[in-house]
Design a protein around this motif. Structure first.
Motif, PDB file in Angstrom:
ATOM      1  N   ILE A  56       1.047  -1.126  -0.033  1.00  0.00           N
ATOM      2  CA  ILE A  56       0.061  -0.047   0.392  1.00  0.00           C
ATOM      3  C   ILE A  56       0.788   1.408   0.276  1.00  0.00           C
ATOM      4  CG2 ILE A  56      -2.158   1.222   0.996  1.00  0.00           C
ATOM      5  CD1 ILE A  56      -2.551  -1.462   2.449  1.00  0.00           C
ATOM      6  N   GLY A  57       0.420   2.034  -1.189  1.00  0.00           N
ATOM      7  CA  GLY A  57       1.515   2.916  -0.930  1.00  0.00           C
ATOM      8  C   GLY A  57       0.596   4.671  -0.791  1.00  0.00           C
ATOM      9  N   SER A  58       0.815   5.267  -0.674  1.00  0.00           N
ATOM     10  CA  SER A  58       0.335   6.481   0.001  1.00  0.00           C
ATOM     11  C   SER A  58       0.856   7.974   0.400  1.00  0.00           C
ATOM     12  CB  SER A  58      -0.780   6.137   0.690  1.00  0.00           C
ATOM     13  OG  SER A  58      -1.400   7.147   1.549  1.00  0.00           O
ATOM     14  N   TYR A  59       0.679   9.084   0.214  1.00  0.00           N
ATOM     15  CA  TYR A  59       1.138  10.208   0.423  1.00  0.00           C
ATOM     16  C   TYR A  59       0.893  10.812   1.175  1.00  0.00           C
ATOM     17  CZ  TYR A  59      -2.828  12.387  -1.919  1.00  0.00           C
ATOM     18  OH  TYR A  59      -4.426  13.309  -2.245  1.00  0.00           O
ATOM     19  N   THR A  60       0.833  11.620   2.345  1.00  0.00           N
ATOM     20  CA  THR A  60       0.189  12.253   2.975  1.00  0.00           C
ATOM     21  C   THR A  60       0.191  13.987   3.140  1.00  0.00           C
ATOM     22  OG1 THR A  60       0.956  10.817   4.886  1.00  0.00           O
ATOM     23  CG2 THR A  60       0.483  12.511   6.114  1.00  0.00           C
ATOM     24  N   TRP A  61      -1.485  13.998   3.472  1.00  0.00           N
ATOM     25  CA  TRP A  61      -2.624  14.781   2.869  1.00  0.00           C
ATOM     26  C   TRP A  61      -2.213  15.211   4.852  1.00  0.00           C
ATOM     27  CZ3 TRP A  61      -3.100  18.527  -0.490  1.00  0.00           C
ATOM     28  CH2 TRP A  61      -3.410  19.954   0.293  1.00  0.00           C
ATOM     29  N   ASP A  62      -1.715  16.329   4.410  1.00  0.00           N
ATOM     30  CA  ASP A  62      -1.581  17.448   5.914  1.00  0.00           C
ATOM     31  C   ASP A  62      -1.325  16.763   7.041  1.00  0.00           C
ATOM     32  OD1 ASP A  62      -1.479  19.036   7.541  1.00  0.00           O
ATOM     33  OD2 ASP A  62      -3.820  19.976   8.173  1.00  0.00           O
ATOM     34  N   ASP A  63      -2.035  15.910   8.157  1.00  0.00           N
ATOM     35  CA  ASP A  63      -1.429  15.188   8.772  1.00  0.00           C
ATOM     36  C   ASP A  63      -2.531  13.913   8.503  1.00  0.00           C
ATOM     37  OD1 ASP A  63       0.657  15.960   9.848  1.00  0.00           O
ATOM     38  OD2 ASP A  63      -0.525  17.142  11.203  1.00  0.00           O
ATOM     39  N   ASP A  64      -2.761  13.439   7.861  1.00  0.00           N
ATOM     40  CA  ASP A  64      -4.191  12.518   7.762  1.00  0.00           C
ATOM     41  C   ASP A  64      -4.235  11.770   6.455  1.00  0.00           C
ATOM     42  OD1 ASP A  64      -6.632  11.165   8.291  1.00  0.00           O
ATOM     43  OD2 ASP A  64      -7.507  13.424   7.975  1.00  0.00           O
ATOM     44  N   LEU A  65      -5.049  11.401   6.232  1.00  0.00           N
ATOM     45  CA  LEU A  65      -5.025  10.233   5.044  1.00  0.00           C
ATOM     46  C   LEU A  65      -5.638  10.170   3.287  1.00  0.00           C
ATOM     47  CD1 LEU A  65      -7.004   6.999   6.510  1.00  0.00           C
ATOM     48  CD2 LEU A  65      -4.646   6.664   5.695  1.00  0.00           C
ATOM     49  N   PRO A  66      -4.778  10.588   2.823  1.00  0.00           N
ATOM     50  CA  PRO A  66      -5.211  11.519   1.561  1.00  0.00           C
ATOM     51  C   PRO A  66      -7.142  10.816   0.796  1.00  0.00           C
ATOM     52  CG  PRO A  66      -3.603  10.288   0.368  1.00  0.00           C
ATOM     53  CD  PRO A  66      -3.860  10.180   2.045  1.00  0.00           C
ATOM     54  N   CYS A  92       6.137  11.357   1.656  1.00  0.00           N
ATOM     55  CA  CYS A  92       6.535  12.144   2.970  1.00  0.00           C
ATOM     56  C   CYS A  92       6.599  13.079   3.052  1.00  0.00           C
ATOM     57  CB  CYS A  92       6.576  11.487   4.304  1.00  0.00           C
ATOM     58  SG  CYS A  92       6.395   9.838   4.119  1.00  0.00           S
ATOM     59  N   ASP A  93       6.432  14.818   3.612  1.00  0.00           N
ATOM     60  CA  ASP A  93       6.731  15.902   3.820  1.00  0.00           C
ATOM     61  C   ASP A  93       6.929  16.821   5.084  1.00  0.00           C
ATOM     62  OD1 ASP A  93       6.989  18.519   3.421  1.00  0.00           O
ATOM     63  OD2 ASP A  93       5.528  18.974   1.991  1.00  0.00           O
ATOM     64  N   SER A  94       8.068  16.529   5.726  1.00  0.00           N
ATOM     65  CA  SER A  94       8.634  17.221   6.566  1.00  0.00           C
ATOM     66  C   SER A  94       8.014  18.467   7.568  1.00  0.00           C
ATOM     67  CB  SER A  94       9.685  16.817   7.182  1.00  0.00           C
ATOM     68  OG  SER A  94      10.924  17.700   6.421  1.00  0.00           O
ATOM     69  N   PHE A  95       7.940  19.578   6.470  1.00  0.00           N
ATOM     70  CA  PHE A  95       6.893  20.410   6.883  1.00  0.00           C
ATOM     71  C   PHE A  95       5.531  20.493   7.903  1.00  0.00           C
ATOM     72  CE2 PHE A  95       2.905  22.970   5.796  1.00  0.00           C
ATOM     73  CZ  PHE A  95       3.848  24.225   6.221  1.00  0.00           C
ATOM     74  N   SER A  98       3.060  15.835  11.754  1.00  0.00           N
ATOM     75  CA  SER A  98       3.913  14.052  11.708  1.00  0.00           C
ATOM     76  C   SER A  98       4.185  14.179  10.318  1.00  0.00           C
ATOM     77  CB  SER A  98       2.501  13.513  12.078  1.00  0.00           C
ATOM     78  OG  SER A  98       2.804  12.417  12.252  1.00  0.00           O
ATOM     79  N   TYR A  99       5.249  13.033  10.409  1.00  0.00           N
ATOM     80  CA  TYR A  99       5.795  12.911   8.822  1.00  0.00           C
ATOM     81  C   TYR A  99       5.652  11.234   8.461  1.00  0.00           C
ATOM     82  CZ  TYR A  99       9.633  12.146   5.977  1.00  0.00           C
ATOM     83  OH  TYR A  99      10.679  11.814   4.449  1.00  0.00           O
ATOM     84  N   GLU A 104       1.272   6.096   8.860  1.00  0.00           N
ATOM     85  CA  GLU A 104       1.161   5.436  10.275  1.00  0.00           C
ATOM     86  C   GLU A 104      -0.273   4.425  10.339  1.00  0.00           C
ATOM     87  OE1 GLU A 104       3.496   5.561  12.221  1.00  0.00           O
ATOM     88  OE2 GLU A 104       5.119   5.990  11.154  1.00  0.00           O
ATOM     89  N   THR A 105      -0.889   5.534   9.839  1.00  0.00           N
ATOM     90  CA  THR A 105      -2.255   5.277  10.281  1.00  0.00           C
ATOM     91  C   THR A 105      -2.828   3.964   9.624  1.00  0.00           C
ATOM     92  OG1 THR A 105      -2.878   8.014  10.349  1.00  0.00           O
ATOM     93  CG2 THR A 105      -4.736   5.913   9.843  1.00  0.00           C
ATOM     94  N   ILE A 106      -2.245   3.977   8.418  1.00  0.00           N
ATOM     95  CA  ILE A 106      -2.772   2.349   7.385  1.00  0.00           C
ATOM     96  C   ILE A 106      -1.613   1.151   8.303  1.00  0.00           C
ATOM     97  CG2 ILE A 106      -1.723   1.254   5.556  1.00  0.00           C
ATOM     98  CD1 ILE A 106      -2.220   4.166   3.875  1.00  0.00           C
TER      99      ILE A 106
END
Length: 151
Positions: A56-66, A92-95, A98-99, A104-106
């Motif tokens: 499972i590959g995903s980017y992170t949108w803000d601090d949540d799931l896309p 991920c984006d260290s901006f 939560s990195y 982490e959620t998945i």
């Protein structure tokens, strides 16, 4: 030969680049790979039972799931992944606070539905460079190695 499904969501193309590298390695090693996009393909969680391994590959949108991944994530409660190896990766984006929060959620959900998490989540800062692509290949190699021990 293992049968593996890989699903990914990519906003900028970075997670897709990671998925390409992982997928190329898996196919090059002689395994069957079915790849789906959370954006464009219908994904039924029951379909996961047809595979030996799940990526499972995903980017992170803000601090949540896309948003593309939310329905799939919620439907995971409907499936028992006992005996299935699951690997999680993404850009991920260290901006953000939560990195890689989506990863982490998945990853936290997988053991609750019987699945076995593969090692560490593979996180890459923004767009993968050559070294990151090499890490993707190492991630794929390790995933296949652990999968072979589970069969």
């Amino acid at each position: 030969m293992a049968k593996i499904i890989m699903m990914d969501a990519s906003m900028t193309g970075s997670t897709e680049m990671m998925a390409d590298a992982i997928g190329d390695y898996i196919k090059g090693a002689g395994h069957e790979l079915v790849r789906k996009s959370f954006d464009f393909d219908a994904i039924d969680v029951q379909e996961l039972l047809d595979y030996d391994g799940i990526l499972i590959g995903s980017y992170t949108w803000d601090d949540d799931l896309p948003y593309e991944v939310e329905d799939f994530y919620e439907e995971l409660d409907e499936v028992d992944l006992t005996g299935k190896l699951v690997g999680v990766f993404g850009s991920c984006d260290s901006f953000y606070d939560s990195y890689g929060a989506a990863l982490e959620t998945i990853a936290a959900r997988i053991p609750t539905i019987g699945g076995t998490m593969y090692g560490e989540k593979l996180k890459v800062e923004l767009e993968p460079n050559d070294e990151d692509i090499e890490h993707c290949k190492q991630f794929a190699a390790g995933f296949l190695e652990q999968l072979s021990k589970m069969e």
